[in-house]
Design an enzyme around this catalytic site. Structure first.
Site, PDB file in Angstrom:
ATOM      1  N   LYS A   1       0.833  -1.211   0.000  1.00 19.30           N
ATOM      2  CA  LYS A   1       0.000   0.000   0.000  1.00 19.30           C
ATOM      3  C   LYS A   1       0.862   1.253   0.000  1.00 19.30           C
ATOM      4  CE  LYS A   1      -2.694  -0.845   3.261  1.00 19.30           C
ATOM      5  NZ  LYS A   1      -2.810  -0.546   4.627  1.00 19.30           N
TER       6      LYS A   1
ATOM      7  N   GLU B   1      -8.597  -2.400  14.989  1.00 19.43           N
ATOM      8  CA  GLU B   1      -7.888  -1.139  15.239  1.00 19.43           C
ATOM      9  C   GLU B   1      -8.097  -0.071  14.170  1.00 19.43           C
ATOM     10  OE1 GLU B   1      -3.891  -2.607  15.453  1.00 19.43           O
ATOM     11  OE2 GLU B   1      -3.867  -2.388  17.635  1.00 19.43           O
TER      12      GLU B   1
ATOM     13  N   LYS C   1      -8.534 -15.830  -8.674  1.00 20.49           N
ATOM     14  CA  LYS C   1      -9.804 -15.830  -7.940  1.00 20.49           C
ATOM     15  C   LYS C   1     -10.192 -14.426  -7.470  1.00 20.49           C
ATOM     16  CE  LYS C   1     -10.963 -20.110  -8.106  1.00 20.49           C
ATOM     17  NZ  LYS C   1     -12.154 -20.423  -8.906  1.00 20.49           N
TER      18      LYS C   1
ATOM     19  N   THR D   1     -11.462 -10.390  -3.130  1.00 15.17           N
ATOM     20  CA  THR D   1     -11.691  -8.968  -3.435  1.00 15.17           C
ATOM     21  C   THR D   1     -13.149  -8.600  -3.198  1.00 15.17           C
ATOM     22  OG1 THR D   1      -9.890  -8.934  -5.018  1.00 15.17           O
ATOM     23  CG2 THR D   1     -11.572  -7.249  -5.290  1.00 15.17           C
ATOM     24  N   GLN D   2     -14.037  -9.469  -3.650  1.00 18.04           N
ATOM     25  CA  GLN D   2     -15.462  -9.188  -3.437  1.00 18.04           C
ATOM     26  C   GLN D   2     -15.773  -9.073  -1.946  1.00 18.04           C
ATOM     27  OE1 GLN D   2     -18.162 -11.867  -5.544  1.00 18.04           O
ATOM     28  NE2 GLN D   2     -16.538 -12.366  -6.985  1.00 18.04           N
TER      29      GLN D   2
ATOM     30  N   CYS E   1      26.256   5.764  10.981  1.00 19.56           N
ATOM     31  CA  CYS E   1      25.848   5.857  12.384  1.00 19.56           C
ATOM     32  C   CYS E   1      26.625   4.845  13.230  1.00 19.56           C
ATOM     33  CB  CYS E   1      24.340   5.728  12.514  1.00 19.56           C
ATOM     34  SG  CYS E   1      23.722   6.616  13.957  1.00 19.56           S
ATOM     35  N   LEU E   2      25.996   3.731  13.630  1.00 14.85           N
ATOM     36  CA  LEU E   2      26.775   2.743  14.381  1.00 14.85           C
ATOM     37  C   LEU E   2      27.960   2.261  13.541  1.00 14.85           C
ATOM     38  CD1 LEU E   2      27.076   1.029  16.937  1.00 14.85           C
ATOM     39  CD2 LEU E   2      25.627  -0.695  15.873  1.00 14.85           C
TER      40      LEU E   2
ATOM     41  N   GLN F   1      30.663   4.583  14.338  1.00 16.30           N
ATOM     42  CA  GLN F   1      31.157   4.373  15.701  1.00 16.30           C
ATOM     43  C   GLN F   1      32.041   3.123  15.755  1.00 16.30           C
ATOM     44  OE1 GLN F   1      27.596   4.438  18.130  1.00 16.30           O
ATOM     45  NE2 GLN F   1      27.171   6.589  17.688  1.00 16.30           N
TER      46      GLN F   1
ATOM     47  N   ARG G   1      22.264   8.506  20.156  1.00 16.96           N
ATOM     48  CA  ARG G   1      22.522   9.043  21.498  1.00 16.96           C
ATOM     49  C   ARG G   1      24.010   9.160  21.783  1.00 16.96           C
ATOM     50  NH1 ARG G   1      17.548   8.634  24.004  1.00 16.96           N
ATOM     51  NH2 ARG G   1      16.327   6.861  23.283  1.00 16.96           N
TER      52      ARG G   1
ATOM     53  N   HIS H   1      22.469   9.879   8.908  1.00 16.92           N
ATOM     54  CA  HIS H   1      21.853   8.869   8.038  1.00 16.92           C
ATOM     55  C   HIS H   1      21.614   9.430   6.639  1.00 16.92           C
ATOM     56  CE1 HIS H   1      20.992   5.732  11.038  1.00 16.92           C
ATOM     57  NE2 HIS H   1      20.951   6.756  11.885  1.00 16.92           N
TER      58      HIS H   1
ATOM     59  N   GLU I   1      21.090   7.897   3.994  1.00 18.86           N
ATOM     60  CA  GLU I   1      20.150   7.085   3.202  1.00 18.86           C
ATOM     61  C   GLU I   1      18.751   7.705   3.124  1.00 18.86           C
ATOM     62  OE1 GLU I   1      21.394   6.306   6.154  1.00 18.86           O
ATOM     63  OE2 GLU I   1      20.038   5.113   7.401  1.00 18.86           O
TER      64      GLU I   1
HETATM   65  N1  GLN Z   1      23.474   3.075  19.017  1.00 18.37           N
HETATM   66  C1  GLN Z   1      24.184   4.198  18.502  1.00 18.37           C
HETATM   67  C2  GLN Z   1      23.752   5.497  19.157  1.00 18.37           C
HETATM   68  O1  GLN Z   1      22.746   5.573  19.785  1.00 18.37           O
HETATM   69  C3  GLN Z   1      24.018   4.294  17.002  1.00 18.37           C
HETATM   70  C4  GLN Z   1      22.640   4.672  16.568  1.00 18.37           C
HETATM   71  C5  GLN Z   1      22.355   4.381  15.133  1.00 18.37           C
HETATM   72  O2  GLN Z   1      23.106   3.676  14.484  1.00 18.37           O
HETATM   73  N2  GLN Z   1      21.230   4.894  14.629  1.00 18.37           N
HETATM   74  O3  GLN Z   1      24.437   6.480  19.032  1.00 18.37           O
END
Ligand code: GLN
Length: 559
Positions: A17, A150, A188, A192-193, A382-383, A386, A463, A508, A510
């Protein structure tokens, strides 16, 4: 006042959807109109931010810092519009707000009920997406499947809103399944019906049906569905399985979906052109000249939805380089035992996506060590950034036991640590560093080469953060800090000196990539992966031009 398109789903969930709504958005925009797309989610969580990826898939983050349903990712990828908090409404948010109003005394002594108080709140939220903006058409996707307990209040609100805005200003589109029963050799129409019958019971007569099917729907079958479901013949549209999701707007337009919508909404009947989309996106996605194999090392690799935007952004990077992608999805935990080489030696680029919690972290670090040591293009997000910092600390700087305080509070070298602003946070919902923040890129960096702009803005969800105390030691040893947020000098991008393409970012990217405008970092990552493939195999050409066979053979290979 905008026009409204309501999209509901029947028979089973997972029919697509979100993709259908995004594709409808594309068709409407192609006509030169402005759209807003909104997702109504019937679950009681306030947002998906606290949900496990197994429950929900990826959490999509908007510029304004909302943690939303991954369908918003489809909406933003298919359209030109940028969405935010009002575009994703959940039952949790509705009750939260209605109960707060009740406590304030706003209801003046009335008994507070689902109808009218919750339904009024839903209608208000739907109206809010277009408030103060030029929006010609609002597309509202109602989550869940008709018949769910729901989703009833949402359907009731849709029914009411349609009456309020008038028949000429709203259209109901219902997505259903027409299954092929192998034993009988037949498609079939009964499910849907039944599904349309359920909708009619609650006062909604769909105007258009999108029928998901694996086989072609004959004219006879479409006419039969139209007759039984009480609708016009050309309003029964086939939505057949396609190879690339980016084909969906094309196949819907070919069948005249935009023409039928325009008739119901009294819009200009002329279709917009999707020629550029076909040429620059779909044709390349289906027949790429080159090919690369990209390893994604994560924790939820068996679930395609968990890293939805990552896979899509990688595909966009592929499209920008006339390249098809074969994903090698590697379970980070499996990398912890044995040699990384075994899993990674046939890959042209390695990506470690975002994540939370200790599970799989050591495997990710091992993959990064392999990418660094063997000069394989690496992209950390992100991670993934790190972990690149932890790997470098341990294996280059000799900081034994270096870690993030997320995984070991007592690490002797806490190279990644909790953001100061996070120290007092106790609630987990909606409290991370979220949404768009500015970042300045350093001259001479790979990041700047990709973006061609020193000042960028990207979306965040984290974080923890690079511990600035260690900044100089890292830079001296060859891990360069090439992007920083001016607010608090937070590290946003790191790169390696002695490596063809090793880029890792705290944000991020992406979430900002589009099929016809790949994110610069994804574009460059794939470009360098192609170079590496040529080095590794002597050719980067798609095998016999027959990328599809190969794609089908190993696209979902889980190592
Ligand atoms: N766990 C890591 C943090 O909180 C990375 C978070 C993540 O990859 N979105 O900073």
């Amino acid at each position: 006042m905008p026009k409204y398109i309501f999209v509901t789903g029947g028979v089973v969930s997972s029919l697509g959807k979100g993709l259908a709504s995004a594709s409808i958005g594309k068709l409407i925009e192609a006509k030169g109109l402005k759209v807003a797309v909104q997702k109504l989610d019937p679950y009681i969580n306030v947002d998906p931010g606290t949900m496990n990826p197994y429950q929900h898939g990826e959490v999509y983050v908007t510029d304004d810092g909302a943690e939303t349903d991954l369908d918003l990712g489809h909406y933003e990828r298919f359209t030109e519009s940028v969405f935010g908090k009002p575009n994703n409404v959940t039952t949790g948010q509705l009750y939260y707000s209605v109960i707060a109003k009740e406590r304030r005394g706003d209801y003046l002594g009335a008994t507070v009920q689902v109808v009218p108080h919750i339904t009024d709140e839903i209608k208000e939220r739907i109206r809010e997406v277009s408030k103060g903006k030029r929006v010609d058409v609002v597309i509202v996707e109602v989550g869940g499947t008709v018949g769910d307990i729901e989703s009833l209040p949402f359907l009731e609100a849709v029914r009411q809103l349609r009456l309020e805005v008038g028949r000429d200003n709203a259209v109901n589109i219902h997505l259903t399944l027409v299954p092929f029963i192998r034993a009988a050799g037949e498609l079939k129409t009964k499910p849907t019906q039944h599904s349309v019958g359920r909708l009619r019971e609650i006062g909604i007569q769909p105007d258009i049906l999108l029928c998901r099917t694996e086989k072609k729907l004959s004219k006879n079958l479409k006419d039969k569905i139209a007759l039984f479901c009480n609708m016009e013949n050309d309003a029964v549209i086939e939505a057949r399985d396609v190879q690339s999701i980016y084909e969906v707007p094309l196949t819907l337009q070919e069948q005249g979906l935009d023409r039928v919508i325009s008739r119901f909404l009294h819009l200009d009947a002329k279709s917009g052109s999707l020629a550029d989309w076909k040429k620059n996106v779909v044709d390349i996605a289906l027949h790429p000249k080159y090919m690369v194999r990209i390893a994604v090392v994560g924790k939820y690799i068996e679930l395609p939805d968990a890293y939805k935007s990552i896979y899509e952004a990688l595909r966009h990077g592929g499209i920008a380089n006339n390249t098809g992608l074969i994903f090698k999805k590697i379970d980070a935990e499996r990398l912890e035992k044995g040699k990384a080489e075994k899993h990674l030696k046939d890959c042209d680029g390695i990506l470690v996506p975002g994540g939370f919690g200790t599970r799989g972290v050591e495997g990710k670090i091992k993959a990064i060590q392999y990418a660094r040591g063997n000069k394989i293009p690496y992209f950390g997000i992100c991670l993934g950034m790190q972990c690149a910092v932890i790997e470098f600390a341990r294996n280059v700087l000799g900081m034994k036991g270096a870690n993030s305080t997320e995984f070991n509070k007592k690490s002797p070298y806490p190279v990644i640590s909790l953001l100061e602003e996070q120290e007092k946070v106790t609630d987990l919902g909606g409290t991370m560093r979220l949404g768009a923040y500015p970042c300045n890129l350093k001259k001479g960096s790979l990041a700047l080469k990709a973006y061609k702009n020193e000042k960028i803005s990207e979306r965040h969800r984290h974080r923890y953060e690079f511990t600035n105390y260690y900044l100089d030691v890292f830079e001296k040893a060859g891990m360069k800090i090439t992007g920083q947020c001016p607010q608090g000098n937070l590290v946003e991008v790191v790169e390696l000196d002695d490596h063809p393409w090793f880029v890792a970012c705290q944000y991020h990217p992406e979430f900002r990539s589009k099929p016809d405008a790949a994110h610069p970092l994804f574009r460059e990552f794939i470009r360098h992966a192609l170079d590496y493939r040529e080095l590794r195999l002597g050719s980067k050409l798609s095998v016999n031009g027959d990328f599809e066979t190969l794609q089908n053979a190993s696209a979902v290979k889980v190592s």
